[in-house]
Structure formats: C-alpha cells, structure tokens
Design a protein around this motif. Structure first.
Motif, PDB file in Angstrom:
ATOM      1  N   GLN A  93       0.828  -1.199   0.000  1.00  0.00           N
ATOM      2  CA  GLN A  93       0.000   0.000   0.000  1.00  0.00           C
ATOM      3  C   GLN A  93       0.867   1.256   0.000  1.00  0.00           C
ATOM      4  OE1 GLN A  93      -2.688  -0.222   3.330  1.00  0.00           O
ATOM      5  NE2 GLN A  93      -3.739  -2.053   2.569  1.00  0.00           N
ATOM      6  N   GLU A  94       0.465   2.234  -0.809  1.00  0.00           N
ATOM      7  CA  GLU A  94       1.222   3.470  -0.931  1.00  0.00           C
ATOM      8  C   GLU A  94       1.320   4.188   0.410  1.00  0.00           C
ATOM      9  OE1 GLU A  94       3.533   6.340  -2.716  1.00  0.00           O
ATOM     10  OE2 GLU A  94       2.853   4.430  -3.549  1.00  0.00           O
ATOM     11  N   SER A  95       0.256   4.128   1.189  1.00  0.00           N
ATOM     12  CA  SER A  95       0.243   4.824   2.476  1.00  0.00           C
ATOM     13  C   SER A  95       1.243   4.248   3.461  1.00  0.00           C
ATOM     14  CB  SER A  95      -1.166   4.771   3.094  1.00  0.00           C
ATOM     15  OG  SER A  95      -1.567   3.425   3.295  1.00  0.00           O
ATOM     16  N   ASN A  96       1.673   3.006   3.241  1.00  0.00           N
ATOM     17  CA  ASN A  96       2.641   2.372   4.133  1.00  0.00           C
ATOM     18  C   ASN A  96       4.058   2.369   3.572  1.00  0.00           C
ATOM     19  OD1 ASN A  96       0.772   1.666   6.154  1.00  0.00           O
ATOM     20  ND2 ASN A  96       0.165  -0.179   5.044  1.00  0.00           N
ATOM     21  N   SER A  97       4.246   2.993   2.406  1.00  0.00           N
ATOM     22  CA  SER A  97       5.542   2.934   1.732  1.00  0.00           C
ATOM     23  C   SER A  97       6.601   3.736   2.476  1.00  0.00           C
ATOM     24  CB  SER A  97       5.414   3.459   0.300  1.00  0.00           C
ATOM     25  OG  SER A  97       6.689   3.541  -0.316  1.00  0.00           O
ATOM     26  N   LEU A  98       7.689   3.080   2.822  1.00  0.00           N
ATOM     27  CA  LEU A  98       8.802   3.765   3.462  1.00  0.00           C
ATOM     28  C   LEU A  98       9.531   4.652   2.459  1.00  0.00           C
ATOM     29  CD1 LEU A  98      10.320   3.989   6.152  1.00  0.00           C
ATOM     30  CD2 LEU A  98      11.807   2.129   5.378  1.00  0.00           C
ATOM     31  N   ASP A 282      10.500 -16.724   7.006  1.00  0.00           N
ATOM     32  CA  ASP A 282      10.759 -16.257   5.642  1.00  0.00           C
ATOM     33  C   ASP A 282      10.212 -14.861   5.352  1.00  0.00           C
ATOM     34  OD1 ASP A 282      11.921 -18.697   5.241  1.00  0.00           O
ATOM     35  OD2 ASP A 282      10.225 -19.579   4.180  1.00  0.00           O
ATOM     36  N   ILE A 283       9.251 -14.412   6.153  1.00  0.00           N
ATOM     37  CA  ILE A 283       8.636 -13.103   5.905  1.00  0.00           C
ATOM     38  C   ILE A 283       8.876 -12.143   7.075  1.00  0.00           C
ATOM     39  CG2 ILE A 283       6.484 -11.865   5.508  1.00  0.00           C
ATOM     40  CD1 ILE A 283       7.128 -13.485   3.127  1.00  0.00           C
ATOM     41  N   SER A 610      16.976  -0.797  -1.050  1.00  0.00           N
ATOM     42  CA  SER A 610      16.793  -1.819  -0.019  1.00  0.00           C
ATOM     43  C   SER A 610      15.321  -2.023   0.295  1.00  0.00           C
ATOM     44  CB  SER A 610      17.546  -1.423   1.259  1.00  0.00           C
ATOM     45  OG  SER A 610      18.930  -1.380   1.015  1.00  0.00           O
ATOM     46  N   TYR A 611      14.571  -0.917   0.416  1.00  0.00           N
ATOM     47  CA  TYR A 611      13.150  -1.065   0.731  1.00  0.00           C
ATOM     48  C   TYR A 611      12.401  -1.706  -0.441  1.00  0.00           C
ATOM     49  CZ  TYR A 611       8.346  -0.122   2.002  1.00  0.00           C
ATOM     50  OH  TYR A 611       7.024  -0.272   2.289  1.00  0.00           O
ATOM     51  N   THR A 612      12.741  -1.279  -1.659  1.00  0.00           N
ATOM     52  CA  THR A 612      12.115  -1.889  -2.834  1.00  0.00           C
ATOM     53  C   THR A 612      12.404  -3.389  -2.882  1.00  0.00           C
ATOM     54  OG1 THR A 612      12.285   0.185  -4.075  1.00  0.00           O
ATOM     55  CG2 THR A 612      11.971  -1.827  -5.346  1.00  0.00           C
ATOM     56  N   GLY A 613      13.656  -3.742  -2.540  1.00  0.00           N
ATOM     57  CA  GLY A 613      14.016  -5.158  -2.507  1.00  0.00           C
ATOM     58  C   GLY A 613      13.233  -5.922  -1.459  1.00  0.00           C
ATOM     59  N   LEU A 614      12.996  -5.292  -0.296  1.00  0.00           N
ATOM     60  CA  LEU A 614      12.215  -5.929   0.766  1.00  0.00           C
ATOM     61  C   LEU A 614      10.787  -6.196   0.310  1.00  0.00           C
ATOM     62  CD1 LEU A 614      11.486  -6.806   3.658  1.00  0.00           C
ATOM     63  CD2 LEU A 614      11.267  -4.382   4.247  1.00  0.00           C
ATOM     64  N   VAL A 615      10.139  -5.181  -0.256  1.00  0.00           N
ATOM     65  CA  VAL A 615       8.757  -5.346  -0.725  1.00  0.00           C
ATOM     66  C   VAL A 615       8.694  -6.385  -1.838  1.00  0.00           C
ATOM     67  CG1 VAL A 615       6.790  -4.181  -1.785  1.00  0.00           C
ATOM     68  CG2 VAL A 615       8.147  -3.004  -0.047  1.00  0.00           C
ATOM     69  N   VAL A 621       8.043 -14.195  -2.617  1.00  0.00           N
ATOM     70  CA  VAL A 621       7.847 -15.362  -1.760  1.00  0.00           C
ATOM     71  C   VAL A 621       6.360 -15.701  -1.652  1.00  0.00           C
ATOM     72  CG1 VAL A 621       8.067 -16.228   0.599  1.00  0.00           C
ATOM     73  CG2 VAL A 621       9.962 -15.001  -0.445  1.00  0.00           C
ATOM     74  N   THR A 622       5.532 -14.667  -1.514  1.00  0.00           N
ATOM     75  CA  THR A 622       4.084 -14.897  -1.416  1.00  0.00           C
ATOM     76  C   THR A 622       3.540 -15.505  -2.708  1.00  0.00           C
ATOM     77  OG1 THR A 622       3.872 -13.025   0.106  1.00  0.00           O
ATOM     78  CG2 THR A 622       1.860 -13.805  -0.962  1.00  0.00           C
TER      79      THR A 622
END
Length: 687
Positions: A93-98, A282-283, A610-615, A621-622
């Motif tokens: 969600q955009e509202s949660n984007s770091l 894993d998550i 890094s954040y893009t890689g996390l998301v 994985v999902t």
C-alpha cells in the motif's frame, strides 16, 4: 425336505438381514466425517447353512497415507499464503511505503539548501524526519502484530496437536483390547475415530504412520521424531522462547518430560504449524530486521555527516537521531549472571547487516560474534564453516568495538559487557539490534537550528593571484580536534598555501605563526594536507596528523609563483549549504549492507533500493507460495477423490445394494414361509 428348506431359508434371512444392516449403516453415515464404508461377506453354504458374515472396512491404507501427506502439504501452503498475503498487501500500500517518507525527507533537505537561513525550511526537514521514524514504527508494528498472531496460533495449534496425540494413544489402547476378539468387527467406530484423528493431525504437521502390535498405529513426524509409540506412550509439543521469550520455538517433550528443541526445518515440518513457522522465518524475521537495519544505517550516517557540519547557531553539528541501545538476551543454559548491551558503533551503521547475532563469551575478555540467518542458524562462510569474528573486550569498560579491535569486521556492532558480573566461559547471548531498533528510533532534537547545513571550513583564492589555479571547497572528515565554535585548533584559525618563488614546483604552508619548509605537490593537486604530511612538513605547523587535522583541500589548475590560497574556520557561515548538500546526497549513497559475507562497497545499496528489494522479496515469496499452494490443493483434491472412491459411501451403489438385499431377504422369507407350510401339511397328514 422341509427341514432342509427351513434351514436354507433361515440362513438366507439372517444373511440378508446382516447385509441390510451394513448397507443401512453406510447410508446413515454418508455425511459422517471420517466414516469408512463397510462391507459384509459370507462364506459358501455348508450343510445347508450360510456362514455368519464378516464385516470389514473398505480401507486402502496407501490411499489414506497419500491423502495425509497431501493434506499436510496443502495446509502448509494454505496457512503460509493466508498470513503472507496479508503482509504483502499491507507493505504494497502506498500509504505504508517507506520510500515515500524517505523521498519526502530528502526533498525537504534539498529545499533547505536553497534557503539555508530559513527556519521554515529547516522545520519541514525536522517534521519529515519525525514522519519517517513514525513510518518505520508503523511498518514494524505491522510485523510485530503478525508475530503476536503467529504466537497465539502456535499455542492453539500445538494444544490441538497434543489433544490429537493423546486421543490417538487412547484409541490405540481401546483397539488393542478388542483386537483378535469377537468384538473387533463391531468396533469399526474406534478405527474410524482414530483414522480421523490421524488425518486431523496431518493437517497440523507432517506425519508418517506404522502398524504396531494389536492393531495399534505408531505415529512419527516426517522428520523422524516419535509422537505415538507402543504401549500407549506418547510425546507432546510445548512452546518456549530461548533466549527471546517473545520468539516461540516448537519443542518436543521427550526423555521423561524434559523438553528438547526440535531441530527441524519448518519447510519439512509441513502442516499448519510448519506454515506458520515458515511465514515467520521467511517473511516476518527478515522484514523486521531489514526495517531496523535501514533505520539504523540512515540514522548513523545522517548523524555522522551532521557532526561534520555547522548548525544555524554557528556551532558544530550534533546528533539528529538517537541510536538505541538494546539489551542482549541471555540463554537459559548460561551458568553465569553476566549481561550485555548492544548498539551501532558511531560511524559504522553501513557495516550492519540485516541479521541477528549470537555472542559467545569464549575466553577471558574475549567474545566470538556469530551472525545468524532467519531461522536462527549460524551463517556459513565459503568453506562451509561457521562465520564468526573473535574480538577483544576492553577489561575496564567492557566494550567491544573497532577501537580495540582494529581491522576486524564487527558487523557495525558495539557491545558492552557488565564488568561487575562478567559471564562464564561459553555463556551465550543473542543480540537482536535490528528488530528491536525498528520500533525505538527517536529524534535526538526538535530544534530546526540543529541541522548542520554549513561547512565548518571555507576556502578562498587570494585576490592578488595571477595564475589560473583555484582552491576547492574543501572536505571535512573529522571534527574531533575542532572546538565547538568552530576553531581549527591551529595557532590561528586559518591556513595559507603559497606557491614558493624559489622553485616552480614548490609550495609552503603557514598558519600565520609557523611556516613549513617548501614541499612538492604532485600533478593531481589533490589532498594537500595529506601531501604535506607525506613530505614531512606538516609537523612544522601542527602536532596533529593529516587525519587528525580533519580537513583537506585540492588545488585545481596551474598557479603562478606567489599565488596563495586560504582555508579557515567558517565563522558566521549561516547561509552556507555545503554540508547540507552532503546530507542530501545520503539519499543516493550505498549505506545499507546487503550480505553478511563481505563488507565491500559493492555489497551495499541505497535506502530506496533496499526497501524496494524488501517489498519485492515479500511479493515474490508470497506469489511462489500461492503457485505451490494451488498445485498441492489440486493434489489433495485428487487424493481425496481417490480415497473417497475406495472408502467413501456411494449412495447410488448403496441404493442398488439395498434393493438387491431387500429382494434377497424377501425371497428367503418366502422360502421360509413355503417350508413352514410344507411342514404343517406333513404334520396334519400324520395325525
């Protein structure tokens, strides 16, 4: 003859009645979960009598075991996808984007560069800094909430598994009591109940079954641990957190009730419990660690660069963010009472990987630091050995950092042991700096004036220079020898480089009181202070080394003889934004370490990368779990259909049997009636 007819008819009525009873039982239990279809068969007629029927369950054990295995796989992915899909949705969600918060923060820093004297522009930077911290806290809160859900569900599922294990053991005892007796055929409900309990258990964990004595079933986990054994003995699950009480680990109570850890990969555990553990490992664990790592890397890098600048009050910059110090978790097996805290060593935030650590007190004033993976296993090096660093402990302060361990990779950590109660040898602690820091970052100040946009030094070309050379803006690397005002800590607060008249290639340095001997500057014209130290002339004007001087500059172009260049303390440099530009550049700097192995520059990424890689990792994985889940759902449905075709009740087939057995019963009854009439006639004739 009538006696033969009577015997045959009576035997037929009894046999048909038994068949009708079995068919009626099948039809009645068509919707009973776990019911296995039964069949009654009779021996060939001997001496005008049909043998008593034997009723047995139509059970294919191979199909049953396959169904249990497919059920374990299906419920594993069902549970994983349910949990992971929720986190994937929230992080997307955009509202949660770091990244949105990071970009807004640095955009306002860029705006402040245009008007460094504006308190409004500086205030916006501080407001966005607070918003960035709150966004990290919000993301971490999502992960923490899910970890609480995992713990609660693990408690529920482990209790459910324990009840099933005890129930299976009890049913084994009841079945053993009737095995081989005349009551066995009438005890099919016990077998059905046990089979259902076994299948329910397979939905929680992966299991294998073996035939035991007297009709019992022995149950083992897919990884080999025994759950239900002979003679009614069994093992139960328990949940404990060692050393972190909030990180529940599945254990098996064996060896007379002593709990020992299950050393199993959750991907092999399967079932709902395995799905929960895999989701956590894993998550949740990597997400929490990476959020904390990004926050610590940003906070430390920003603080260090702010220290190298000058704030709006004309003082050297200080901390903008508070770097938290966390308490390490002591293992329950420790024999000593030692304690340990951990934080990021100042200036080492970019060396911190997204990992937890095990710290072992390996010798007097010595520790071994082991990075661990998401499952708590020690990370291996290229040769397959445990990766670790052996470091010294300062016996006075109890600190472990780069100052007393020069050249070692301490993973950005600064550890502090309580020297009033040092640990015993081999005592271990778990350090969860990243995950704990993700919710404990704070601003160190709320004053917009504390943002150090200016540089503490400034450079200038002499107005009388005739050559084509110019001095660079200068770089600051260390202000520890500056005073807060600031002062360069030389004889005066300025330093002048002059092209020497004696030799076209020679220069001199002076602070207005002391003057160096002439020295040569190479053709690059870079790092003049460093070149002066290399030439052995820096000591003429200061007792500091080039590193301790803390600043350097370049000469670009060709100076004329007599040209001079000045570097001095930037007194009243309120409208200066040179350090602010370096603060803004952090957005595009590779400050987040990617892998534990290797600390080279190519092992780092920017905050947004890094954040893009996390998301992206969460999404990948999902999605993979969803794909695998769909495949195992199809397999489970196929196994279910196969099992039901063999052991389930088919109403069409039972209706046909009912009609057939009714006709058989009616025919036998008619024969019985005929035999009775003949017998009565014979009796009447003899009177």
């Amino acid at each position: 003859m009538s006696f033969n007819l009577f015997d045959i008819a009576s035997s037929g009525v009894r046999a048909s009645s038994e068949l009708l009873q079995t068919t009626s039982k099948n039809i009645t239990n068509v919707n009973t979960v776990g019911y296995v279809r039964e069949r009654t068969e009779h021996m060939t007629m001997i001496d005008n009598q049909v043998g008593r029927g034997e009723t047995y369950r139509l059970l294919n054990e191979f199909a049953q075991k396959q169904l249990n295995r497919d059920t374990s796989n299906k419920t594993f992915f069902d549970q994983f996808v349910t949990e992971a899909g929720r986190v994937d949705s929230l992080f997307s969600q955009e509202s949660n984007s770091l990244s949105t918060s990071v970009n807004s923060f640095f955009n306002n820093i860029q705006e402040s560069l245009n008007q460094p004297s504006s308190s409004v522009a500086r205030s916006l930077v501080m407001t966005d800094a607070q918003s960035l911290i709150e966004q990290m806290d919000r993301l971490s809160g999502i992960v923490i909430d899910q970890q609480s859900v995992v713990n609660e569900q693990l408690e529920i599922f482990s209790d459910e598994a324990n009840n099933l294990i005890q129930n299976i053991s009890t049913l084994n005892n009841k079945i053993a009591a009737v095995d081989g007796t005349s009551q066995e055929s009438g005890s099919s409900s016990l077998y059905n109940e046990r089979d259902k309990a076994i299948r329910d258990l397979s939905a929680l964990i992966d299991i294998e079954t073996l035939d035991g004595p007297n009709g019992s079933k022995q149950i083992y986990m897919g990884t080999g641990e025994a759950l239900v054994m002979e003679n009614g003995t069994f093992n139960l699950f328990s949940l404990t957190g060692d050393p972190d009480p909030n990180f529940k680990e599945l254990k098996l109570d064996v060896q007379g009730g002593k709990a020992v850890p299950l050393e199993v990969d959750p991907s092999k555990l399967k079932g709902k419990i395995g799905g929960l553990l895999a989701f956590r490992d894993d998550i949740l664990v990597p997400a929490q660690n990476q959020i904390g790592q990004m926050g610590l890397a940003l906070a430390d890098t920003f603080n260090q660069q702010n220290h190298l600048g000058m704030d709006a009050d004309g003082n050297l910059g200080g901390d903008i963010f508070n770097i938290p110090e966390v308490q390490a978790f002591a293992y329950q097996a420790n024999t000593g009472n030692g304690s340990m805290t951990a934080t990021v060593e100042a200036g080492k935030g970019n060396e911190l990987p997204a990992s937890d650590f095990i710290v072992k007190y390996s010798g007097t004033n010595e520790v071994e630091i082991y990075p661990i993976d998401n499952k708590g296993e020690m990370i291996k090096d290229a040769n397959g050995n445990n990766l670790f660093t052996t470091a010294s402990v300062d016996p006075t302060t109890g600190k472990v950092n780069s100052q007393n361990n020069t050249g070692l990779d301490l993973f950005g950590l600064e550890l502090t042991l309580d020297m009033s109660s040092t640990p015993n040898i081999d005592d271990q602690f778990m350090v969860k700096l990243n995950s704990q820091a993700s919710t404990s970052l704070e601003l160190a100040t709320n004053r917009p004036e504390d943002i150090a946009l200016a540089s503490p030094i400034r450079t200038a070309n002499d107005i009388n220079n005739t050559g084509a050379a110019s001095i660079s803006a200068g770089t600051v690397s260390d202000v520890s020898n500056f005073t807060d005002t600031p002062s360069l800590q030389l004889s005066t607060d300025s330093l002048t480089l002059t092209k020497s008249a004696e030799n076209p290639d020679m220069f001199t340095l002076t602070d207005g009181v002391n003057t160096s001997a002439p020295f040569t500057i190479d053709s690059s014209g870079k790092n003049i202070i460093q070149q002066a130290e290399t030439a052995g002339v820096l000591g003429a004007i200061t007792t500091l080394t080039a590193e301790e001087v803390g600043f350097d500059f370049n000469i670009e172009g060709t100076p004329a003889v007599g040209d001079s260049f000045t570097i001095e303390a930037n007194a009243d440099g309120f409208d200066d934004n040179r350090n602010g530009q370096l603060l803004a550049d952090i957005q595009y700097s590779n400050i987040v370490r990617q892998n534990v192995v290797g600390n080279a520059s190519n092992n780092h990424k920017t905050l947004n990368q890094s954040y893009t890689g996390l998301v992206s990792d969460i999404g990948v994985v999902t999605h993979q779990a969803q794909t695998s889940g769909a495949a195992f759902t199809a397999l489970a449905e196929q196994s279910e259909a196969w099992y039901e075709s063999l052991s389930g009740v088919n109403l069409d087939e039972e209706a046909a049997n009912l009609l057939r057995f009714q006709q058989s019963y009616a025919a036998s009854a008619q024969v019985l009636s005929t035999a009775r009439a003949i017998f009565d006639t014979l009796l009447n004739a003899a009177r």
